[in-house]
Design a protein around this motif. Structure first.
Motif, mmCIF file in Angstrom:
data_model
loop_
_atom_site.group_PDB
_atom_site.id
_atom_site.type_symbol
_atom_site.label_atom_id
_atom_site.label_comp_id
_atom_site.label_asym_id
_atom_site.label_seq_id
_atom_site.Cartn_x
_atom_site.Cartn_y
_atom_site.Cartn_z
ATOM 1 N N GLU A 644 -22.081 -67.215 -8.657
ATOM 2 C CA GLU A 644 -22.683 -67.776 -7.681
ATOM 3 C C GLU A 644 -23.679 -68.880 -8.432
ATOM 4 O O GLU A 644 -24.499 -68.460 -9.502
ATOM 5 C CB GLU A 644 -23.576 -67.343 -6.550
ATOM 6 C CG GLU A 644 -22.664 -66.626 -5.629
ATOM 7 C CD GLU A 644 -23.524 -65.708 -4.593
ATOM 8 O OE1 GLU A 644 -22.819 -65.070 -3.715
ATOM 9 O OE2 GLU A 644 -24.586 -65.447 -4.751
ATOM 10 N N LEU A 689 -31.253 -61.563 -5.760
ATOM 11 C CA LEU A 689 -30.075 -62.037 -4.575
ATOM 12 C C LEU A 689 -29.212 -60.937 -4.226
ATOM 13 O O LEU A 689 -28.141 -61.387 -3.518
ATOM 14 C CB LEU A 689 -29.280 -62.865 -5.528
ATOM 15 C CG LEU A 689 -30.132 -64.211 -6.233
ATOM 16 C CD1 LEU A 689 -29.032 -65.099 -7.045
ATOM 17 C CD2 LEU A 689 -30.754 -65.057 -5.188
ATOM 18 N N MET A 690 -29.671 -59.732 -4.137
ATOM 19 C CA MET A 690 -28.882 -58.568 -3.671
ATOM 20 C C MET A 690 -27.208 -58.681 -4.129
ATOM 21 O O MET A 690 -26.419 -58.389 -3.223
ATOM 22 C CB MET A 690 -28.835 -59.006 -2.113
ATOM 23 C CG MET A 690 -30.409 -58.697 -1.433
ATOM 24 S SD MET A 690 -30.713 -58.862 0.244
ATOM 25 C CE MET A 690 -30.350 -60.526 0.302
ATOM 26 N N TYR A 733 -32.085 -69.824 10.236
ATOM 27 C CA TYR A 733 -31.237 -68.833 9.744
ATOM 28 C C TYR A 733 -31.067 -68.854 8.291
ATOM 29 O O TYR A 733 -30.887 -67.735 7.701
ATOM 30 C CB TYR A 733 -29.704 -69.175 10.024
ATOM 31 C CG TYR A 733 -29.475 -68.851 11.521
ATOM 32 C CD1 TYR A 733 -30.089 -67.825 12.126
ATOM 33 C CD2 TYR A 733 -28.239 -69.375 12.143
ATOM 34 C CE1 TYR A 733 -29.921 -67.455 13.554
ATOM 35 C CE2 TYR A 733 -28.014 -69.164 13.563
ATOM 36 C CZ TYR A 733 -28.682 -68.045 14.110
ATOM 37 O OH TYR A 733 -28.317 -67.618 15.190
ATOM 38 N N GLY A 737 -35.159 -66.451 2.199
ATOM 39 C CA GLY A 737 -34.918 -66.330 0.814
ATOM 40 C C GLY A 737 -35.918 -67.137 -0.315
ATOM 41 O O GLY A 737 -36.454 -67.852 -0.022
ATOM 42 N N PHE A 739 -35.811 -69.259 -2.063
ATOM 43 C CA PHE A 739 -35.221 -70.604 -2.128
ATOM 44 C C PHE A 739 -36.220 -71.706 -1.710
ATOM 45 O O PHE A 739 -36.845 -71.728 -0.377
ATOM 46 C CB PHE A 739 -33.841 -70.793 -1.453
ATOM 47 C CG PHE A 739 -33.032 -69.718 -1.793
ATOM 48 C CD1 PHE A 739 -32.419 -69.432 -3.118
ATOM 49 C CD2 PHE A 739 -32.500 -68.608 -0.977
ATOM 50 C CE1 PHE A 739 -31.582 -68.718 -3.525
ATOM 51 C CE2 PHE A 739 -31.777 -67.748 -1.243
ATOM 52 C CZ PHE A 739 -31.290 -67.547 -2.540
ATOM 53 N N LEU A 752 -28.081 -73.605 -4.126
ATOM 54 C CA LEU A 752 -29.554 -73.359 -3.615
ATOM 55 C C LEU A 752 -30.312 -73.512 -4.882
ATOM 56 O O LEU A 752 -29.941 -72.979 -5.958
ATOM 57 C CB LEU A 752 -29.558 -71.659 -3.219
ATOM 58 C CG LEU A 752 -28.532 -71.590 -1.775
ATOM 59 C CD1 LEU A 752 -28.753 -70.131 -1.546
ATOM 60 C CD2 LEU A 752 -28.901 -72.646 -0.792
ATOM 61 N N ARG B 48 -23.220 -68.537 0.075
ATOM 62 C CA ARG B 48 -23.784 -67.600 0.443
ATOM 63 C C ARG B 48 -25.358 -67.775 0.427
ATOM 64 O O ARG B 48 -25.772 -68.426 -0.568
ATOM 65 C CB ARG B 48 -23.369 -66.170 -0.299
ATOM 66 C CG ARG B 48 -23.937 -65.007 0.247
ATOM 67 C CD ARG B 48 -23.413 -63.785 -0.642
ATOM 68 N NE ARG B 48 -24.170 -63.915 -1.852
ATOM 69 C CZ ARG B 48 -25.254 -62.881 -2.023
ATOM 70 N NH1 ARG B 48 -25.591 -62.197 -1.084
ATOM 71 N NH2 ARG B 48 -25.744 -62.772 -3.327
ATOM 72 N N VAL B 49 -26.025 -67.287 1.401
ATOM 73 C CA VAL B 49 -27.404 -67.356 1.274
ATOM 74 C C VAL B 49 -28.004 -65.862 1.274
ATOM 75 O O VAL B 49 -28.006 -65.289 2.545
ATOM 76 C CB VAL B 49 -27.968 -68.149 2.302
ATOM 77 C CG1 VAL B 49 -29.767 -68.365 2.453
ATOM 78 C CG2 VAL B 49 -27.620 -69.775 2.524
ATOM 79 N N PRO B 50 -28.517 -65.463 0.219
ATOM 80 C CA PRO B 50 -28.990 -64.225 0.373
ATOM 81 C C PRO B 50 -30.357 -64.066 1.038
ATOM 82 O O PRO B 50 -31.005 -65.273 1.397
ATOM 83 C CB PRO B 50 -29.547 -63.880 -1.532
ATOM 84 C CG PRO B 50 -28.714 -64.927 -2.267
ATOM 85 C CD PRO B 50 -28.244 -66.261 -1.113
ATOM 86 N N ASN B 51 -30.358 -63.024 1.709
ATOM 87 C CA ASN B 51 -31.636 -62.989 2.351
ATOM 88 C C ASN B 51 -31.562 -63.437 3.921
ATOM 89 O O ASN B 51 -32.242 -63.286 4.934
ATOM 90 C CB ASN B 51 -33.157 -63.399 1.947
ATOM 91 C CG ASN B 51 -33.720 -62.572 0.902
ATOM 92 O OD1 ASN B 51 -32.861 -61.474 0.460
ATOM 93 N ND2 ASN B 51 -34.818 -62.633 0.645
ATOM 94 N N ALA B 52 -30.488 -63.859 4.114
ATOM 95 C CA ALA B 52 -30.031 -64.508 5.556
ATOM 96 C C ALA B 52 -29.676 -63.537 6.424
ATOM 97 O O ALA B 52 -29.282 -62.508 6.051
ATOM 98 C CB ALA B 52 -29.061 -65.893 5.455
ATOM 99 N N PRO B 53 -29.755 -63.461 7.843
ATOM 100 C CA PRO B 53 -29.269 -62.720 8.810
ATOM 101 C C PRO B 53 -27.713 -62.247 8.537
ATOM 102 O O PRO B 53 -27.145 -63.218 7.988
ATOM 103 C CB PRO B 53 -29.505 -63.557 9.992
ATOM 104 C CG PRO B 53 -30.399 -64.439 9.894
ATOM 105 C CD PRO B 53 -30.565 -64.963 8.462
ATOM 106 N N GLY B 58 -23.488 -68.349 5.493
ATOM 107 C CA GLY B 58 -23.797 -69.113 4.391
ATOM 108 C C GLY B 58 -24.093 -70.617 5.041
ATOM 109 O O GLY B 58 -24.302 -70.720 6.120
#
Lengths: 771, 168
Positions: A644, A689-690, A733, A737, A739, A752, B48-53, B58
């Motif tokens: 990513e 970023l998990m 939503y 994060g 960002f 991002l 993808r957006v990390p930390n999103a629900p 994404g």
């Protein structure tokens, strides 16, 4: 609200808003100005209030008019030097400016403006009447009262029938209105000349009508019968000139000229507060008749204004008359009735008029500035935003074209000539887009003065309230930044300044005790530094106390005693930016709630800016803010983490290293890397970023620094440096994060943007936990 | 801003005819007011957006605008299926502030007009509040249509991942 024209109202709001800002600054300047400067500033204040009042009156905003009027009266006393400029008086005037500002804001919000506090108005009246307060007006009080009664007796009989509008304290308004009147009269000349010419008649008639309209409104102020009649006559006649009969034109033009000359005389006379009156019925009737297209048997005027006035019976036929018996009747201010003509003392007013001429020159000089061709235009912010948005998209397309050009160059089997041509075209596009981007960006640039000019008032108020002496020095306020940056800076700077003034600068006794100058100094400096703006706020106050801050931070669980000992002073000072962090023993009216500095950090972070604190106990504090000139487009390093892509603002990057295996070690569970002489904590982007973890060796460490914190951000791969267009990531939503926004990649995908502050913050939280 | 949102306008207006877009998620067929729909796109690459629900797949680039995309399967607690050629992203505008977002559906079926009289209120399942974002159920000849209330569906990021499938 009534159905006033929305456009007019908008103009009023914009203009008044600016005027109020100016007024605020001027009032603060006024307090410290001396001699001639003071009267000049005072005049400027007065003019600003007067303009607001006039415009508000025109729009029928009574609440505003009423209050502005009261404030104007009070200011007028200052202007004449009858009331001394003292802090209590200035407090009152500044409060008044706030009230008017509030009213304007209410209007902007679509509400009806509220009337000013009667008590405040009462106080303003007190200033105007010279009976204000205690010590303030005392030295000049008797003087003022004496003059006051003089004026009162003079004014009561001055312009009969209008004691309200032209009450004793308002006499000076006449000067302004007369200047306005004069200005309009002067504008008449061109219009009248044009009427004689067939080609320009229509246009001139229109402009005549416009000027006449202004004249009527101005004339209304004086409530002089003849003046009103004459201006109204002009207004009535002007539209009829479109198709005036040709053979009557001479008759008409000369009478319009006569009209102008009469109004002019009245305007001149008004400078000396004199009302004129003429037997103008015949004249007005004849002009009206002519304009309607009917010839008038009057006699030969030879296109001479004086002659036609004689013919129409306005002036007496007195060929050589000049001094002994004036051609025009004048009324002394204390005459009983406006209608009573008085021939006496014609010569004296003449002389006075001439001396008044000089004063008027000054007034006219200002209006001449306004008449010069406009060098600026107002553009709706929305249009600029749109333009910037388009340029943003253009930059993205350009990036894509550049990508394609690279592909063309690198693809085997493509004619190298062709590849070069594509490359050249892409290069040109690159350059042009860059320039266009810069140009559009510039249109959004505004000088920091817009903010800085408000601060003297802020500091003054704090100084007054806390009974301190503070001098604010401002430097570099002409430095320009993007509008959005400017707006985002407004609150942080106020908070910092408040902090400096309220907590930084010590009370006067303490300063004396410490052997410092009684007057504290706060310096606000702005300057460009490359693609950034540096704003520094320095005070020579008591400085930050490391021990106190550290104790507080430990008490609040932000750090542990052990960890805290290892922190540098700078890092300890940074705790003041934590939410709810306040060491003030008392929450004052101004600060100490621990909210302000948190706002500072958040806002600055939003701008991708950084903030630094330096302080020496007992000597003072410097808070330094570094922000990019613009927030819309910025250079960034695009990196990859497990397939990513993420962008890291270039401004936060110090260097990028490829740590060797032996340079990486672990300190208390925290991976660190040794780069030259420093040991840096490593933050694996994958953790944040998990993503599944990977060994940091054989990967890249992007060394980032925000504020006082430095760390190595471990990423898998570097993609390259790019100009990125920042898009908000504002949906609930997608927030939360680390960002600060998103951008669009060359291939149209979303990338991002990492909020380095956030990334490091959670890293240091982990650090603290580990320690 | 008290203007009715497209959803409100369509479902709560006096008109007796509802104009809807129907689509499938798993075994169920759903419908939303056509006025709420901005566009319907083929699958595109989602960042993808990390930390999103959890249910947020994404973000996508919608002509320069970044909008979130929600996987309704995840939101409804269904098994996640592979994207197919029929998978679509429906872009809608919800809420008072004109929030734009997209959600993935397995297949878009048709645009249809439905008489209000054949729409029943959402069935209340004992002890379940899950029918919150169901405006009603349309009874067609051969099948049932679940009318979604988009405003409520996307009202809260922390909305419990209820199993609407069972409720229906």
């Amino acid at each position: 609200m009534n159905d006033m024209d929305a456009g007019l109202l908008q103009d009023f709001l914009t203009e008044s808003g600016e005027l109020i800002e100016q007024l605020d600054q001027d009032l603060v300047t006024l307090e410290s100005a001396e001699g001639d400067d003071q009267s000049e500033v005072c005049n400027a204040c007065f003019r600003a209030l007067h303009t607001i009042k006039g415009a508000a009156g025109f729009l029928g905003l009574e609440a505003v008019t009423e209050f502005a009027h009261a404030a104007e009266d009070a200011l007028n006393k200052l202007r004449k030097g009858e009331v001394a400029v003292t802090p209590p008086v200035m407090d009152l005037l500044l409060q008044s400016a706030d009230v008017v500002r509030g009213q304007i804001e209410q209007l902007a919000a679509g509400d009806d403006p509220q009337r000013g506090d009667p008590a405040l108005i009462e106080q303003l009246h007190a200033v105007a009447n010279g009976t204000f307060g205690d010590a303030g007006a005392a030295p000049t009080q008797t003087d003022a009262e004496g003059q006051q009664s003089d004026e009162a007796s003079g004014a009561s009989g001055d312009l009969p029938g209008v004691p309200l509008e032209l009450g004793p304290q308002k006499m000076d308004l006449i000067e302004f209105m007369a200047a306005d009147l004069k200005e309009y009269v002067n504008q008449l000349d061109d219009a009248i000349d044009g009427i004689g010419n067939d080609a320009t008649r229509e246009e001139s008639a229109d402009s005549l009508a416009e000027i006449a309209d202004n004249l009527v409104k101005t004339a209304d102020f004086f409530e002089l019968d003849d003046l009103t009649k004459l201006t109204q006559l002009l207004l009535d006649v002007a539209p009829k000139l479109h198709d005036a009969k040709h053979d009557l034109l001479d008759d008409i033009v000369v009478r319009v000229k006569a009209c102008r000359s009469l109004i002019d005389e009245q305007a001149d006379a008004l400078e000396n507060v004199r009302a004129l009156s003429w037997p103008i019925d015949t004249f007005t009737q004849r002009l009206a008749t002519l304009a309607d297209g009917t010839a008038v048997e009057a006699g030969d005027h030879g296109n001479d204004v004086a002659k036609v006035l004689e013919i129409d019976g306005v002036t007496e036929v007195k060929p050589e008359a000049s001094d002994d018996a004036g051609p025009i009747a004048k009324i002394e201010p204390d005459a009983d009735s406006a209608a009573a003509p008085a021939n006496a003392e014609a010569a004296k007013p003449e002389a006075e008029q001439r001396s008044g001429e000089d004063r008027r020159q000054g007034d006219r000089r200002q209006s001449a500035g306004a008449a010069a061709p406009e060098q600026t235009i107002r553009v709706e912010v929305g249009r600029l935003e749109e333009l910037l948005n388009l340029v943003g998209q253009l930059v993205l397309s350009k990036n894509r074209i550049n990508g394609v050009a690279r592909d063309v160059r690198d693809t085997a089997g493509i004619d190298p000539d062709f590849a070069e041509r594509v490359g050249e075209a892409a290069g040109d596009l690159d350059r042009l887009t860059g320039e266009l981007q810069l140009g559009v960006m510039r249109t959004r640039m505004q000088p920091l003065a817009k903010l800085f000019d408000r601060y003297p008032r802020v500091v003054r108020d704090i100084a007054r309230m806390a009974d301190k002496k503070i001098n604010l020095e401002v430097e570099g306020k002409e430095t320009e930044v993007d509008k959005s940056v400017l707006e985002a800076l407004a609150d942080p700077l106020v908070h910092i300044l408040r902090n400096s003034a309220d907590h930084g600068i010590e009370p006067t006794e303490d300063r004396r005790g410490a052997g410092k100058d009684e007057t504290g100094t706060i310096r606000l400096v702005a300057e460009h530094q490359g693609s950034h703006v540096r704003v520094a706020i320095t005070d020579d106050g008591k400085g930050l106390n490391r021990e106190v801050l550290a104790a507080k931070a430990i008490e609040r669980g932000l750090t542990t005693p052990d960890a805290c000992d290892k922190l540098s002073d700078n890092e300890v000072f940074r705790f003041i930016f934590e939410a709810g962090f306040s060491t003030a023993k008392q929450v004052s009216n101004l600060s100490g709630r621990g909210v302000g500095m948190d706002v500072v950090r958040t806002n600055i972070a939003k701008l991708n800016g950084t903030i630094n604190i330096e302080s020496k106990w007992g000597e003072g504090t410097t808070i330094e803010i570094l922000i990019p000139l613009t927030v819309a487009i910025m250079p960034a390093m695009v990196v990859e983490s497990k397939g990513e892509q993420y962008a890291i603002p270039l401004q936060t990057i110090l260097e990028i290293v490829r740590p060797e295996d032996q340079a990486i070690s672990s300190v208390q569970g925290q991976r660190v890397v040794r780069i030259r002489d420093t040991v840096l904590p490593l933050v694996d982007l994958r953790d944040r970023l998990m993503q599944p973890p990977a060994d940091p060796s054989q990967r890249f460490a992007v060394v980032v620094k925000v504020g006082g914190t430095m760390a190595g951000l471990v990423v898998d791969r570097l993609i390259g440096q790019q100009e990125i267009v920042i898009k908000p990531l504002d949906d609930s939503y997608t927030q939360g994060g680390p960002f600060s926004g998103a951008t669009i990649r060359e291939d149209g995908q979303v990338c991002l943007i990492l909020d380095v502050v956030d990334v490091l913050k959670s890293a240091s939280a982990q650090l603290a936990k580990a320690a | 801003m008290s203007e009715p949102t497209p959803t409100d306008a369509a479902l709560h207006s006096d008109s007796d005819i509802l104009q809807l877009v129907s689509f499938e998620i798993g075994p169920e067929e759903y419908a939303i007011p056509i006025l709420a729909v901005q566009e319907i796109n083929r699958m595109m690459s989602i960042t993808r957006v990390p930390n999103a629900p959890e249910s947020v797949e994404g973000v996508i680039n919608l002509r320069g605008r970044i909008i979130p995309v929600v996987d309704l399967r995840k939101k409804f607690g269904m098994d996640v299926s592979e994207d197919s050629a029929d998978t679509r992203i429906i872009v809608v505008e919800v809420g008072d502030e004109g929030r734009v977002l997209g959600f993935m559906v397995d297949r878009v079926n048709q645009v249809l007009r439905l008489g209000r009289d054949i729409v029943d209120p959402a069935p209340s399942v004992s002890g379940a509040t899950s029918a919150d974002f169901i405006d009603g159920v349309g009874k067609l000849d051969d099948r049932l249509l679940i009318l979604l209330n988009l405003d409520r569906l996307f009202a809260d990021t922390e909305l419990p991942e209820t199993e609407i499938a069972q409720a229906a």
